[in-house]
Design an enzyme around this catalytic site. Structure first.
Site, PDB file in Angstrom:
ATOM      1  N   ARG A   1      18.961  -7.076  41.804  1.00  0.00           N
ATOM      2  CA  ARG A   1      19.867  -5.930  41.540  1.00  0.00           C
ATOM      3  C   ARG A   1      20.031  -5.302  43.377  1.00  0.00           C
ATOM      4  O   ARG A   1      19.086  -4.984  43.857  1.00  0.00           O
ATOM      5  CB  ARG A   1      19.520  -5.445  41.258  1.00  0.00           C
ATOM      6  CG  ARG A   1      19.944  -3.631  40.751  1.00  0.00           C
ATOM      7  CD  ARG A   1      21.483  -4.392  40.297  1.00  0.00           C
ATOM      8  NE  ARG A   1      22.876  -3.329  40.150  1.00  0.00           N
ATOM      9  CZ  ARG A   1      23.127  -2.501  40.571  1.00  0.00           C
ATOM     10  NH1 ARG A   1      23.874  -2.722  41.778  1.00  0.00           N
ATOM     11  NH2 ARG A   1      23.825  -1.232  40.163  1.00  0.00           N
TER      12      ARG A   1
ATOM     13  N   GLY B   1       2.269   7.755   1.755  1.00  0.00           N
ATOM     14  CA  GLY B   1       1.644   6.975   3.017  1.00  0.00           C
ATOM     15  C   GLY B   1       0.768   6.931   3.796  1.00  0.00           C
ATOM     16  O   GLY B   1      -0.696   6.388   3.298  1.00  0.00           O
TER      17      GLY B   1
ATOM     18  N   GLN C   1      15.727   2.635  31.664  1.00  0.00           N
ATOM     19  CA  GLN C   1      15.767   3.242  33.380  1.00  0.00           C
ATOM     20  C   GLN C   1      16.408   2.444  34.488  1.00  0.00           C
ATOM     21  O   GLN C   1      17.164   2.582  35.422  1.00  0.00           O
ATOM     22  CB  GLN C   1      14.693   4.263  33.505  1.00  0.00           C
ATOM     23  CG  GLN C   1      15.547   5.581  34.251  1.00  0.00           C
ATOM     24  CD  GLN C   1      16.046   6.112  33.714  1.00  0.00           C
ATOM     25  OE1 GLN C   1      16.474   5.794  32.108  1.00  0.00           O
ATOM     26  NE2 GLN C   1      17.486   6.373  34.266  1.00  0.00           N
TER      27      GLN C   1
ATOM     28  N   GLY D   1      22.699   0.887  33.490  1.00  0.00           N
ATOM     29  CA  GLY D   1      23.495   0.550  32.217  1.00  0.00           C
ATOM     30  C   GLY D   1      22.504  -0.898  31.851  1.00  0.00           C
ATOM     31  O   GLY D   1      23.274  -1.249  30.621  1.00  0.00           O
TER      32      GLY D   1
ATOM     33  N   GLU E   1      -5.561  -5.261  11.507  1.00  0.00           N
ATOM     34  CA  GLU E   1      -4.309  -4.866  11.372  1.00  0.00           C
ATOM     35  C   GLU E   1      -4.178  -3.835  12.729  1.00  0.00           C
ATOM     36  O   GLU E   1      -2.829  -3.865  13.610  1.00  0.00           O
ATOM     37  CB  GLU E   1      -3.767  -3.312  10.246  1.00  0.00           C
ATOM     38  CG  GLU E   1      -2.649  -3.501  10.540  1.00  0.00           C
ATOM     39  CD  GLU E   1      -2.377  -1.975   9.171  1.00  0.00           C
ATOM     40  OE1 GLU E   1      -0.777  -2.472   9.353  1.00  0.00           O
ATOM     41  OE2 GLU E   1      -2.928  -2.961   8.149  1.00  0.00           O
TER      42      GLU E   1
ATOM     43  N   MET F   1       0.764  -1.609   0.214  1.00  0.00           N
ATOM     44  CA  MET F   1       0.565  -0.419   0.487  1.00  0.00           C
ATOM     45  C   MET F   1       0.802   1.000   0.097  1.00  0.00           C
ATOM     46  O   MET F   1       0.897   2.230  -0.828  1.00  0.00           O
ATOM     47  CB  MET F   1      -1.052  -0.006   1.104  1.00  0.00           C
ATOM     48  CG  MET F   1      -1.849   1.343   1.236  1.00  0.00           C
ATOM     49  SD  MET F   1      -2.627   0.766   2.676  1.00  0.00           S
ATOM     50  CE  MET F   1      -3.783  -0.284   2.655  1.00  0.00           C
TER      51      MET F   1
END
Length: 395
Positions: free
Chosen positions: A277, A141, A345, A349, A250, A135
């Protein structure tokens, strides 16, 4: 009634068939999609063997196609289930599934005629052939009616000239549903079944993308390509209706991909901050800043999920719900970007490195606010539908 046991209404698994589907798809995705996702993202390669297993082992092509025609005989909720569960592990691979299953199979089945179905459905339902849809163009677009691809009638054939841009499953596809105009000045569109083996059909360069890298994206190029007239889908100049109808499923399946991304990101950041952690001798979850990121992510995901499944339950080929579909896509895609960013976040790291999947999921999430109509288009469509609703109701 006393003495009878009522089944509780489950928005996400409305029937036993839906629940069974979710369990099977989730188990398959965890065992098969997760292991290969990083490598195919790194290599920007499509896992064709795994794709064919979706038909051979899972049988999940033709979700919305009646059983008597070789499909599963289910509904858009079932499609949402598959896209959510798959996208938790590999959204890129799932995008190729969506292009085949929703953009081609669902659209083609509900718009094609019996002889066309008999010719093409067995190949796409088995996964022998990969399908897609053409399309978008280099200069058109969201402005669908601005397309310049033209199909000119020539006896018992149409001669197709033009090119399509950003086509999912380009290169790997054997059959595409292609939209064109029958004259340069026409404001209407016509759709055709186009095989990649036809003379005059070629693929442009494979795009190098930020995300969804395991799903190939290319141009489709048509140079005096002759399409048999029997490959015309529906009526000449009559494609707009089934184009818009298919956009609704869709959009809810793209929204479902956002749900899967968010769900996985929440799992990763919860495991990391609650179970593993530590900082300053405390688990990360004990810090208020982390609590905010987790809590908002989870609440946003739950709200978006309820909207997507509610809208999906009300979509049917004969029941339009453009307002709901646009709203579901707008809300969910924005949510997935926020949640995947929050996950990065929380992991700090590690979130920025490829050891964890959240950076890939964040890259993948960004496409979902562009494909299937940009979020800006969703805002415009929602406003237009609300204007129409309030004007017609006299409010």
């Amino acid at each position: 009634m006393k003495g009878t046991q009522e089944k509780k209404m489950d928005l996400y698994n409305p029937t036993d068939d839906h629940l069974s589907l979710r369990e099977n798809v989730s188990a398959f995705a965890k065992e098969n999609l997760d292991l290969q996702a990083k490598d195919h993202d790194d290599e920007e390669s499509f896992n064709k063997d795994l794709f064919r297993r979706l038909g051979a082992e899972l049988g999940i092509f033709g979700v919305t196609v009646p059983q008597e025609d070789g499909g599963m005989g289910l509904d858009p909720v079932a499609s949402v289930i598959i896209h959510e569960e798959f996208s938790a592990y590999d959204p890129g691979f799932t995008l190729s599934y969506l292009a085949h299953e929703v953009l081609f199979v669902n659209n083609f089945y509900h718009s094609g005629n019996p002889s066309q179905r008999a010719k093409y459905m067995p190949k796409v339902l088995s996964g022998e052939w990969v399908g897609g849809m053409g399309m978008t163009e280099p200069g058109a677009g969201t402005d669908v009616l601005g397309m310049t691809t033209v199909a000119t009638r020539k006896g018992d054939k149409f001669v197709l000239n033009g090119r399509k841009q950003f086509i999912t499953n380009g290169i790997v596809g054997q059959v595409f549903l292609v939209y064109a105009k029958t004259s340069k000045d026409s404001r209407r569109t016509t759709s055709f079944i186009v095989e990649s083996s036809y003379p005059g059909f070629s693929f442009g360069k494979k795009e190098e993308k930020m995300g969804m890298r395991s799903s190939p994206t290319t141009q489709l190029i048509f140079e005096n390509l002759e399409v048999p007239a029997e490959n015309l889908i529906g009526a000449e100049d009559g494609a707009l209706t089934h184009m818009m109808r298919n956009l609704e499923i869709e959009r809810v399946t793209l929204a479902a991909q956002s749900l899967g991304i968010a769900k996985r990101c929440i799992d990763v950041m919860c495991e990391y901050s609650i179970l593993h952690r530590e900082a300053f001798d405390k688990k990360l979850i004990e810090f208020g800043q982390i609590q905010r990121l987790l809590a908002e992510s989870y609440a946003d995901y739950l709200a978006a999920r309820a909207l997507v499944y509610d809208v999906a339950s009300k979509i049917h080929p004969e029941n339009r719900n453009s307002l709901g579909a646009a709203s579901a896509k707008l809300v969910s895609t924005q949510m997935a970007e926020r949640v995947s960013r929050n996950a990065i976040q929380v992991l700090g790291g590690y979130g920025y490195c490829r050891e964890y999947p959240v950076e890939r999921l964040h890259r993948d999430a960004i496409l979902l606010s562009i494909g299937g109509g940009t979020n800006e288009a969703m805002q415009k469509n929602i406003a237009a539908d609300l204007k129409k609703l309030y004007t017609s109701s006299g409010l």
